[in-house]
Design a protein around this motif. Structure first.
Motif, PDB file in Angstrom:
ATOM      1  N   ALA A 117       0.836  -1.205   0.000  1.00 52.80           N
ATOM      2  CA  ALA A 117       0.000   0.000   0.000  1.00 52.80           C
ATOM      3  C   ALA A 117       0.873   1.258   0.000  1.00 52.80           C
ATOM      4  O   ALA A 117       0.633   2.186  -0.788  1.00 52.80           O
ATOM      5  N   ALA A 118       1.880   1.294   0.854  1.00 50.64           N
ATOM      6  CA  ALA A 118       2.757   2.471   0.922  1.00 50.64           C
ATOM      7  C   ALA A 118       3.525   2.660  -0.389  1.00 50.64           C
ATOM      8  O   ALA A 118       3.655   3.793  -0.888  1.00 50.64           O
ATOM      9  N   GLN A 119       4.024   1.572  -0.951  1.00 50.83           N
ATOM     10  CA  GLN A 119       4.735   1.654  -2.223  1.00 50.83           C
ATOM     11  C   GLN A 119       3.798   2.146  -3.316  1.00 50.83           C
ATOM     12  O   GLN A 119       4.177   2.986  -4.145  1.00 50.83           O
ATOM     13  N   GLY A 120       2.581   1.645  -3.326  1.00 46.91           N
ATOM     14  CA  GLY A 120       1.613   2.070  -4.333  1.00 46.91           C
ATOM     15  C   GLY A 120       1.311   3.550  -4.242  1.00 46.91           C
ATOM     16  O   GLY A 120       1.302   4.258  -5.256  1.00 46.91           O
ATOM     17  N   ILE A 121       1.094   4.040  -3.036  1.00 47.04           N
ATOM     18  CA  ILE A 121       0.810   5.466  -2.846  1.00 47.04           C
ATOM     19  C   ILE A 121       1.996   6.313  -3.308  1.00 47.04           C
ATOM     20  O   ILE A 121       1.824   7.305  -4.024  1.00 47.04           O
ATOM     21  N   LEU A 123       1.989   9.043  -6.428  1.00 42.52           N
ATOM     22  CA  LEU A 123       2.414  10.436  -6.262  1.00 42.52           C
ATOM     23  C   LEU A 123       3.579  10.769  -7.188  1.00 42.52           C
ATOM     24  O   LEU A 123       3.612  11.849  -7.800  1.00 42.52           O
ATOM     25  N   LEU A 124       4.535   9.848  -7.309  1.00 39.88           N
ATOM     26  CA  LEU A 124       5.666  10.053  -8.216  1.00 39.88           C
ATOM     27  C   LEU A 124       5.185  10.173  -9.658  1.00 39.88           C
ATOM     28  O   LEU A 124       5.674  11.016 -10.417  1.00 39.88           O
ATOM     29  N   ALA A 125       4.225   9.352 -10.042  1.00 42.33           N
ATOM     30  CA  ALA A 125       3.709   9.393 -11.418  1.00 42.33           C
ATOM     31  C   ALA A 125       3.160  10.772 -11.747  1.00 42.33           C
ATOM     32  O   ALA A 125       3.412  11.306 -12.830  1.00 42.33           O
ATOM     33  N   GLY A 169       6.344   7.815 -20.222  1.00 41.04           N
ATOM     34  CA  GLY A 169       6.451   6.674 -19.321  1.00 41.04           C
ATOM     35  C   GLY A 169       5.805   6.881 -17.963  1.00 41.04           C
ATOM     36  O   GLY A 169       5.736   5.951 -17.162  1.00 41.04           O
ATOM     37  N   TRP A 170       5.300   8.082 -17.683  1.00 38.78           N
ATOM     38  CA  TRP A 170       4.711   8.339 -16.379  1.00 38.78           C
ATOM     39  C   TRP A 170       3.501   7.447 -16.121  1.00 38.78           C
ATOM     40  O   TRP A 170       3.239   7.069 -14.988  1.00 38.78           O
ATOM     41  N   ILE A 209       0.448   3.074 -13.299  1.00 41.31           N
ATOM     42  CA  ILE A 209      -0.133   1.726 -13.328  1.00 41.31           C
ATOM     43  C   ILE A 209       0.518   0.835 -12.270  1.00 41.31           C
ATOM     44  O   ILE A 209      -0.172   0.127 -11.531  1.00 41.31           O
ATOM     45  N   ALA A 210       1.850   0.898 -12.168  1.00 41.98           N
ATOM     46  CA  ALA A 210       2.553   0.106 -11.153  1.00 41.98           C
ATOM     47  C   ALA A 210       2.091   0.500  -9.752  1.00 41.98           C
ATOM     48  O   ALA A 210       1.895  -0.360  -8.886  1.00 41.98           O
TER      49      ALA A 210
END
Length: 187
Positions: free
Chosen positions: A112-116, A120-122, A130-131, A136-137
């Motif tokens: 969950a933390a990695q996804g969030i 935000l990075l995207a 490529g964003w 999507i990841a």
């Protein structure tokens, strides 16, 4: 030729010379990954026991090291964390079901933390090419964390084993592709 370029060339040559072994390793890992995925509960318990052993041994080493640096300010902190690691390893070993459950909660939180953070990075990368793949990841990671969390406690029976199996399977495929590429370029 620089040292790095020479090292890369040497590695490429070794892979080309031994492509069959890389292929065999890849096939073995793919089969192993399939077995791990097919038996997720057993795999989850095995991963849990391995983590228990690592915590126990690592904790003992940390306790030993804390006494080697007894005169430093970090002595007490190193001693306490070593003791906690040893106790954690023992508790997980004695009750692997509880350990598997706890590790599953940690995995869900990490996803969950990695996804969030990826989402935000995207959006920070948005004008760059490529964003969308980063987005999507991030969505996939966040969804995996939420699905594992929502399925607790039953997800403890399969989550760790499935993740370990997928990891081994993907590693196997990477060795197979490296071996086949080396064979093709050997010509």
């Amino acid at each position: 030729m620089t040292d790095t370029a020479q090292a890369l060339e040497d590695m490429k040559q070794k892979i080309q010379e031994n492509w069959g072994w890389f292929l065999a390793l890849g096939i073995a890992l793919v089969l192993g990954g399939i077995i791990l995925i097919a038996a997720p509960l057993a795999t989850s318990f095995a991963v849990t026991i391995l983590i228990a052993a690592v915590l126990f041994v690592g904790g003992l080493v940390q306790i030993y090291n804390s006494f080697k640096t007894k005169e430093t300010a970090s002595f007490l902190w190193n001693l306490i964390t070593g003791i906690i690691a040893v106790i954690g390893g023992i508790v997980i070993y004695v009750n692997p079901l509880a350990g598997t459950f706890a590790l599953t909660i940690v995995i869900a939180a990490i996803f969950a933390a990695q996804g969030i953070s990826q989402i935000l990075l995207a959006f920070k990368l948005k004008p760059h090419e490529g964003w969308v793949w980063v987005l999507i990841a991030g969505i996939v990671s966040l969804a995996a964390g939420i699905m594992i969390w929502l399925e607790l406690p039953s997800s403890a029976a399969w989550a760790l084993g499935l993740i370990a199996g997928i990891s081994v399977l993907v590693n196997g495929w990477s060795y197979i592709t490296i071996a086949l590429a080396a064979r093709a370029s050997k010509g």
